[in-house]
Structure formats: structure tokens, C-alpha cells
Write a protein that holds these residues in place. Structure first.
Motif, mmCIF file in Angstrom:
data_model
loop_
_atom_site.group_PDB
_atom_site.id
_atom_site.type_symbol
_atom_site.label_atom_id
_atom_site.label_comp_id
_atom_site.label_asym_id
_atom_site.label_seq_id
_atom_site.Cartn_x
_atom_site.Cartn_y
_atom_site.Cartn_z
ATOM 1 N N ASP A 77 0.863 -1.177 0.000
ATOM 2 C CA ASP A 77 0.000 0.000 0.000
ATOM 3 C C ASP A 77 0.903 1.233 0.000
ATOM 4 N N LYS A 78 0.817 2.058 -1.038
ATOM 5 C CA LYS A 78 1.673 3.228 -1.149
ATOM 6 C C LYS A 78 1.504 4.176 0.037
ATOM 7 N N ALA A 79 0.364 4.061 0.746
ATOM 8 C CA ALA A 79 0.128 4.961 1.869
ATOM 9 C C ALA A 79 1.148 4.768 2.975
ATOM 10 N N HIS A 80 1.781 3.585 3.028
ATOM 11 C CA HIS A 80 2.740 3.381 4.106
ATOM 12 C C HIS A 80 4.179 3.498 3.612
ATOM 13 N N ASP A 81 4.367 4.016 2.399
ATOM 14 C CA ASP A 81 5.695 4.281 1.859
ATOM 15 C C ASP A 81 6.140 5.659 2.348
ATOM 16 N N LEU A 82 6.948 5.675 3.408
ATOM 17 C CA LEU A 82 7.326 6.947 4.006
ATOM 18 C C LEU A 82 8.191 7.793 3.087
ATOM 19 N N SER A 83 8.876 7.140 2.140
ATOM 20 C CA SER A 83 9.730 7.906 1.234
ATOM 21 C C SER A 83 8.906 8.785 0.298
ATOM 22 N N ALA A 84 7.611 8.508 0.208
ATOM 23 C CA ALA A 84 6.746 9.297 -0.672
ATOM 24 C C ALA A 84 6.190 10.522 0.046
ATOM 25 N N HIS A 85 6.550 10.702 1.322
ATOM 26 C CA HIS A 85 5.995 11.805 2.104
ATOM 27 C C HIS A 85 7.137 12.587 2.748
ATOM 28 N N THR A 86 7.894 13.264 1.923
ATOM 29 C CA THR A 86 9.054 13.999 2.411
ATOM 30 C C THR A 86 8.675 15.311 3.074
ATOM 31 N N PHE A 92 1.009 7.801 10.180
ATOM 32 C CA PHE A 92 0.554 6.673 9.365
ATOM 33 C C PHE A 92 0.291 5.402 10.172
ATOM 34 N N GLU A 93 0.786 5.357 11.421
ATOM 35 C CA GLU A 93 0.640 4.137 12.214
ATOM 36 C C GLU A 93 -0.814 3.730 12.441
ATOM 37 N N PRO A 94 -1.739 4.650 12.753
ATOM 38 C CA PRO A 94 -3.136 4.242 12.935
ATOM 39 C C PRO A 94 -3.714 3.556 11.697
ATOM 40 N N GLY A 95 -3.351 4.053 10.511
ATOM 41 C CA GLY A 95 -3.841 3.426 9.285
ATOM 42 C C GLY A 95 -3.286 2.030 9.092
ATOM 43 N N VAL A 96 -2.018 1.847 9.457
ATOM 44 C CA VAL A 96 -1.395 0.525 9.357
ATOM 45 C C VAL A 96 -2.088 -0.452 10.303
ATOM 46 N N MET A 97 -2.361 -0.011 11.537
ATOM 47 C CA MET A 97 -3.026 -0.885 12.508
ATOM 48 C C MET A 97 -4.451 -1.223 12.061
ATOM 49 N N ALA A 98 -5.138 -0.252 11.491
ATOM 50 C CA ALA A 98 -6.487 -0.507 10.987
ATOM 51 C C ALA A 98 -6.451 -1.530 9.858
ATOM 52 N N TRP A 99 -5.435 -1.424 8.987
ATOM 53 C CA TRP A 99 -5.297 -2.393 7.889
ATOM 54 C C TRP A 99 -5.079 -3.802 8.438
ATOM 55 N N THR A 100 -4.221 -3.938 9.449
ATOM 56 C CA THR A 100 -3.953 -5.258 10.026
ATOM 57 C C THR A 100 -5.204 -5.822 10.686
ATOM 58 N N ARG A 101 -5.967 -4.977 11.366
ATOM 59 C CA ARG A 101 -7.220 -5.449 11.973
ATOM 60 C C ARG A 101 -8.181 -5.959 10.899
ATOM 61 N N GLN A 102 -8.177 -5.312 9.762
ATOM 62 C CA GLN A 102 -9.073 -5.708 8.680
ATOM 63 C C GLN A 102 -8.652 -7.034 8.051
ATOM 64 N N HIS A 103 -7.349 -7.318 8.017
ATOM 65 C CA HIS A 103 -6.845 -8.474 7.288
ATOM 66 C C HIS A 103 -6.306 -9.595 8.180
ATOM 67 N N LEU A 130 3.378 -6.355 23.855
ATOM 68 C CA LEU A 130 4.211 -5.661 22.877
ATOM 69 C C LEU A 130 4.366 -6.479 21.594
ATOM 70 N N ALA A 131 4.410 -7.789 21.710
ATOM 71 C CA ALA A 131 4.478 -8.634 20.512
ATOM 72 C C ALA A 131 3.216 -8.446 19.679
ATOM 73 N N PHE A 132 2.062 -8.433 20.351
ATOM 74 C CA PHE A 132 0.800 -8.227 19.631
ATOM 75 C C PHE A 132 0.768 -6.853 18.967
ATOM 76 N N LEU A 133 1.149 -5.817 19.717
ATOM 77 C CA LEU A 133 1.125 -4.464 19.168
ATOM 78 C C LEU A 133 2.111 -4.315 18.009
ATOM 79 N N SER A 134 3.257 -4.986 18.104
ATOM 80 C CA SER A 134 4.231 -4.933 17.011
ATOM 81 C C SER A 134 3.664 -5.586 15.757
ATOM 82 N N LEU A 137 9.446 2.196 7.536
ATOM 83 C CA LEU A 137 9.642 1.582 8.841
ATOM 84 C C LEU A 137 8.508 0.621 9.161
ATOM 85 N N PHE A 138 7.533 0.513 8.258
ATOM 86 C CA PHE A 138 6.492 -0.493 8.367
ATOM 87 C C PHE A 138 6.757 -1.572 7.321
#
Length: 278
Positions: A3-12, A23-34, A76-80, A186-187
Motif C-alpha cells: 500500500d503506497k500509503a505506508h511508503d514513508l519515502s513518498a511523504h518527504t 501513518f501508524e493508525p492506518g497501518v493498525m487498521a489495515w492489520t485489523r481488517q486483514h 508488545l508482541a501483539f502491538l508490534s 519503517l512499516f
């Protein structure tokens, strides 16, 4: 698929840390969905460690400390995993496995046992000896649980908790880089199969830790367990085995190696019965 949304190099336009926080909340929401049933099992297992440490017997402070470490590393393992950080997740799972063995050992040896020594300056002497003693004790006392814990730790050591090129594949797209379209983040790369495998790993290890907690609490009376705790953990273990079978079939391979088909729940029931569970 990334997902390009989590490509930090695209958001300089944002500093690195601010970008991660944004971007972390969006990443966590994606993982909850999948994450599917694997995430649901892992989350339920982690939540079961919400028992108050005040319930621990007064003379079992070392056990309480180990339990606190188990609880923290499990969370912490779960959150990671939820944040899509597999390497960080693996490091916490390794700590969880080691702390689980130590927790069991200290339940049987509230004073730390013969390996617990304080030198003249008030420092713990040879703390590694206590870890070795705990592994040996778990292997002799609960061999059915020792085997999968050791196998899990070996797998983590081989590929995820030490620096190597292989574990960077979840973080860096080498093919894109070779084509002049390098992307770093970093994701980890967002992939449903990886998300479910991550949560499967967390769920397995946390259920094993819960089994250890219930068994030593029953046998050594180190802490009070909530009503119905044994039955809830046993039900989680049944679901854990079913989900392991499902993910193995879905992948067309044996992701757990020797662990596939390992029915810890059977031995868990036997051991708890022998410990005098009412």
C-alpha cells in the motif's frame, strides 16, 4: 502487495518520526481488517493476561516480576504485529518465551532456587544460570510445553531476531530498487498472508504462556486465577490448533515445521488433571 500509503519515502513533507506517528493508525487498521481469526485469537489471549499482580502470593515477588515480563512482552508482541513490525514482534516473542520459562521456574522456586546468588556488591551473580535452570526445569516438568517453546525460539533465532539480509525482505523491496524505484518504510510490506502469519505466531506463543501460568498457579498456588480460567485457556488452545491446521493448508506447506499437529492441549488437560484441578 504494498500500500503506497505506508511508503514513508513518498511523504518527504513530514519529518520521519511525525510521518510514522501519522501513518501508524492506518497501518493498525489495515492489520485489523486483514488479520482474521488469527488476530482475534491473539488479542483474546493477550487480554487474558489482564489479571492483577496483587493476586500473587506475598512471598512470590520474583514470580510476580517474571509474570509482569510475560504480560508486557505478550502485549508488545501483539502491538508490534498490529503495527506491521515483524522483526520487533519476533524480538518480543523471544522475550516472551524466555520469560514464560522463568515464570514457571520461579513459581516452583519462589526464592530463586540455588542459581539465585547476590554478590558482595548487591548484584545478581551469573543471571544466565537462572535462565538455563529454568529451561532445564520446564523440560523436565512440562516436556510437552517445552518442545514447542524451544522450537519457536529456534525459528525466531534463525531468521528474525538477529541482523541479516533475509529479514529485510519484509521491509525493503529489492526488485523495485533494482528497477530504480526503491522504496523504504519503517512499516513492513502490507500482505494479508504475512499479517495472518504474524498473528498466528503471537497467538501460539501467548497461549503457551497462558498454559504455563494456569498450570503453575494450580500446582504451586502462587496466584489466584479468575473463575473459569482453565477452561478458557483450554478452549483457546483448541482454536489455536485448528488455526494452525488452517494456515498450513492455505499455504500448502508446513509453516510450523515440527510444530504442526502438535497437540499441546491434550497434554495440558492431562497435566492439569494430575495437578488436582477441581
Amino acid at each position: 502487495m504494498t500500500d503506497k500509503a505506508h511508503d514513508l519515502s513518498a511523504h518527504t513533507d513530514l519529518p520521519l518520526v511525525e510521518a510514522i506517528v501519522a501513518f501508524e493508525p492506518g497501518v493498525m487498521a489495515w492489520t485489523r481488517q486483514h488479520g482474521g481469526d488469527y488476530l482475534a485469537l491473539a488479542e483474546e489471549a493477550v487480554n487474558m493476561f489482564g489479571i492483577p499482580l496483587q493476586n500473587v502470593r506475598n512471598d512470590c515477588g520474583l514470580f510476580a516480576g517474571a509474570l509482569a515480563s510475560v504480560r508486557k512482552s505478550a502485549a508488545l508482541a501483539f502491538l508490534s504485529g498490529l503495527r506491521n513490525h515483524r522483526v520487533e514482534m519476533a524480538s518480543n516473542l523471544r522475550l516472551l518465551i524466555e520469560s514464560t520459562c522463568l515464570m514457571g521456574y520461579l513459581a516452583a522456586h519462589p526464592d530463586g532456587g540455588p542459581k539465585w546468588k547476590i554478590d558482595d556488591e548487591g548484584r545478581l551473580s551469573k543471571p544466565g544460570d537462572i535462565s538455563k535452570a529454568s529451561y532445564k526445569w520446564v523440560g523436565e516438568k512440562y516436556s510437552f510445553l517445552s518442545a514447542p517453546l524451544k522450537a519457536r525460539k529456534d525459528l525466531l533465532n534463525q531468521g528474525w531476531v538477529h541482523a541479516n539480509v533475509a529479514n529485510s525482505i519484509v521491509l525493503f523491496n529489492y526488485e523495485a530498487f533494482a528497477a530504480g524505484k526503491g522504496m523504504t518504510s519503517l512499516f513492513d510490506e502490507q500482505d494479508e498472508q504475512w499479517a495472518q502469519m504474524n498473528m498466528s505466531d503471537v497467538g501460539n506463543c501467548v497461549v503457551f504462556a497462558l498454559m504455563m501460568l494456569v498450570m503453575v498457579s494450580t500446582e504451586f498456588k502462587v496466584t489466584e486465577m479468575p473463575d473459569g480460567m482453565f477452561d478458557k485457556v483450554q478452549a483457546l488452545d483448541v482454536r489455536r490448533v485448528e488455526l494452525n491446521d488452517r494456515i498450513n493448508k492455505a499455504l500448502g506447506s508446513n509453516v510450523d515445521g515440527e510444530l504442526a499437529g502438535f497437540r499441546t492441549g491434550i497434554a495440558f488437560g492431562v497435566m492439569s488433571s494430575e495437578s488436582g484441578r477441581s
